[in-house]
Design a protein around this motif. Structure first.
Motif, PDB file in Angstrom:
ATOM      1  N   LEU A  62       0.810  -1.215   0.000  1.00 51.06           N
ATOM      2  CA  LEU A  62       0.000   0.000   0.000  1.00 51.06           C
ATOM      3  C   LEU A  62       0.850   1.275   0.000  1.00 51.06           C
ATOM      4  O   LEU A  62       0.326   2.360  -0.191  1.00 51.06           O
ATOM      5  CB  LEU A  62      -0.945   0.015   1.212  1.00 51.06           C
ATOM      6  CG  LEU A  62      -2.098  -0.971   1.162  1.00 51.06           C
ATOM      7  CD1 LEU A  62      -2.781  -1.065   2.515  1.00 51.06           C
ATOM      8  CD2 LEU A  62      -3.093  -0.566   0.088  1.00 51.06           C
ATOM      9  N   VAL A  77      -7.691  -3.275  -3.425  1.00 46.58           N
ATOM     10  CA  VAL A  77      -8.307  -2.001  -3.800  1.00 46.58           C
ATOM     11  C   VAL A  77      -7.555  -0.864  -3.125  1.00 46.58           C
ATOM     12  O   VAL A  77      -7.247   0.141  -3.747  1.00 46.58           O
ATOM     13  CB  VAL A  77      -9.793  -1.963  -3.410  1.00 46.58           C
ATOM     14  CG1 VAL A  77     -10.376  -0.574  -3.603  1.00 46.58           C
ATOM     15  CG2 VAL A  77     -10.567  -2.983  -4.217  1.00 46.58           C
ATOM     16  N   GLY A  78      -7.265  -1.021  -1.850  1.00 48.72           N
ATOM     17  CA  GLY A  78      -6.532   0.001  -1.120  1.00 48.72           C
ATOM     18  C   GLY A  78      -7.015   0.137   0.299  1.00 48.72           C
ATOM     19  O   GLY A  78      -7.676  -0.751   0.830  1.00 48.72           O
ATOM     20  N   ASN A  81      -8.733   5.829   2.305  1.00 49.17           N
ATOM     21  CA  ASN A  81      -8.920   6.912   1.338  1.00 49.17           C
ATOM     22  C   ASN A  81      -9.432   6.395   0.005  1.00 49.17           C
ATOM     23  O   ASN A  81     -10.341   6.970  -0.592  1.00 49.17           O
ATOM     24  CB  ASN A  81      -7.620   7.684   1.125  1.00 49.17           C
ATOM     25  CG  ASN A  81      -7.250   8.533   2.322  1.00 49.17           C
ATOM     26  OD1 ASN A  81      -8.086   8.805   3.184  1.00 49.17           O
ATOM     27  ND2 ASN A  81      -5.995   8.936   2.385  1.00 49.17           N
ATOM     28  N   ARG A  82      -8.868   5.311  -0.464  1.00 45.21           N
ATOM     29  CA  ARG A  82      -9.269   4.760  -1.761  1.00 45.21           C
ATOM     30  C   ARG A  82     -10.705   4.241  -1.717  1.00 45.21           C
ATOM     31  O   ARG A  82     -11.496   4.500  -2.621  1.00 45.21           O
ATOM     32  CB  ARG A  82      -8.303   3.644  -2.166  1.00 45.21           C
ATOM     33  CG  ARG A  82      -8.643   2.961  -3.446  1.00 45.21           C
ATOM     34  CD  ARG A  82      -8.240   3.792  -4.647  1.00 45.21           C
ATOM     35  NE  ARG A  82      -8.435   2.984  -5.843  1.00 45.21           N
ATOM     36  CZ  ARG A  82      -9.084   3.428  -6.904  1.00 45.21           C
ATOM     37  NH1 ARG A  82      -9.519   4.653  -6.955  1.00 45.21           N
ATOM     38  NH2 ARG A  82      -9.255   2.633  -7.933  1.00 45.21           N
ATOM     39  N   VAL A  83     -11.049   3.492  -0.673  1.00 46.40           N
ATOM     40  CA  VAL A  83     -12.397   2.930  -0.556  1.00 46.40           C
ATOM     41  C   VAL A  83     -13.431   4.047  -0.442  1.00 46.40           C
ATOM     42  O   VAL A  83     -14.458   4.026  -1.133  1.00 46.40           O
ATOM     43  CB  VAL A  83     -12.496   1.965   0.650  1.00 46.40           C
ATOM     44  CG1 VAL A  83     -13.929   1.558   0.912  1.00 46.40           C
ATOM     45  CG2 VAL A  83     -11.626   0.735   0.402  1.00 46.40           C
ATOM     46  N   SER A  85     -13.120   7.174  -1.412  1.00 49.26           N
ATOM     47  CA  SER A  85     -13.153   7.910  -2.683  1.00 49.26           C
ATOM     48  C   SER A  85     -13.987   7.172  -3.719  1.00 49.26           C
ATOM     49  O   SER A  85     -14.794   7.789  -4.434  1.00 49.26           O
ATOM     50  CB  SER A  85     -11.738   8.113  -3.225  1.00 49.26           C
ATOM     51  OG  SER A  85     -11.002   8.953  -2.389  1.00 49.26           O
ATOM     52  N   LEU A  86     -13.804   5.864  -3.803  1.00 54.69           N
ATOM     53  CA  LEU A  86     -14.606   5.064  -4.732  1.00 54.69           C
ATOM     54  C   LEU A  86     -16.088   5.147  -4.384  1.00 54.69           C
ATOM     55  O   LEU A  86     -16.937   5.272  -5.271  1.00 54.69           O
ATOM     56  CB  LEU A  86     -14.149   3.602  -4.716  1.00 54.69           C
ATOM     57  CG  LEU A  86     -12.826   3.297  -5.392  1.00 54.69           C
ATOM     58  CD1 LEU A  86     -12.351   1.892  -5.023  1.00 54.69           C
ATOM     59  CD2 LEU A  86     -12.957   3.448  -6.897  1.00 54.69           C
TER      60      LEU A  86
END
Length: 104
Positions: A62, A77-78, A81-83, A85-86
């Motif tokens: 990561l 996925v991450g 922040n990534r989740v 943001s998605l």
């Protein structure tokens, strides 16, 4: 350790690696399981004898904080922040549907 993580990450459509005392981990699992109704596998690294090694590997993958680490369809996925943001962009639900985690 990568093989162990990938084996665990493929056990369900959504797999989340967390620490039991992590607030951001709780937020991500609450979103996935509570709000979206995903039946995610949750692995608490601080309660697993291999947890430290897995956490080091996840941190490497990561590029920073190791938890939460969310896998969808066996792919990383991450983190938070990534989740988030998605989700805010409207892209998380279609991703979960494609992985077979949601049938809405």
């Amino acid at each position: 350790m990568d093989k162990v993580i990938m084996k665990l990450a493929s056990e369900r459509a959504v797999v989340v690696f967390v620490r039991s005392n992590c607030g951001m981990c709780h937020a991500v699992t609450s979103l996935l399981q509570g709000e979206l109704g995903v039946n995610a596998a949750v692995h608490e690294l601080d309660k697993d004898p291999r947890g430290r090694d897995m956490e080091r590997e996840l941190s490497r993958r990561l590029g920073g904080a190791a938890v939460p680490a969310v896998f969808v369809g066996g792919s990383l996925v991450g983190g938070t922040n990534r989740v988030m943001s998605l989700h805010l962009a409207g892209d998380l639900v279609p991703m979960l549907k494609n992985a077979g985690a949601l049938w809405l």
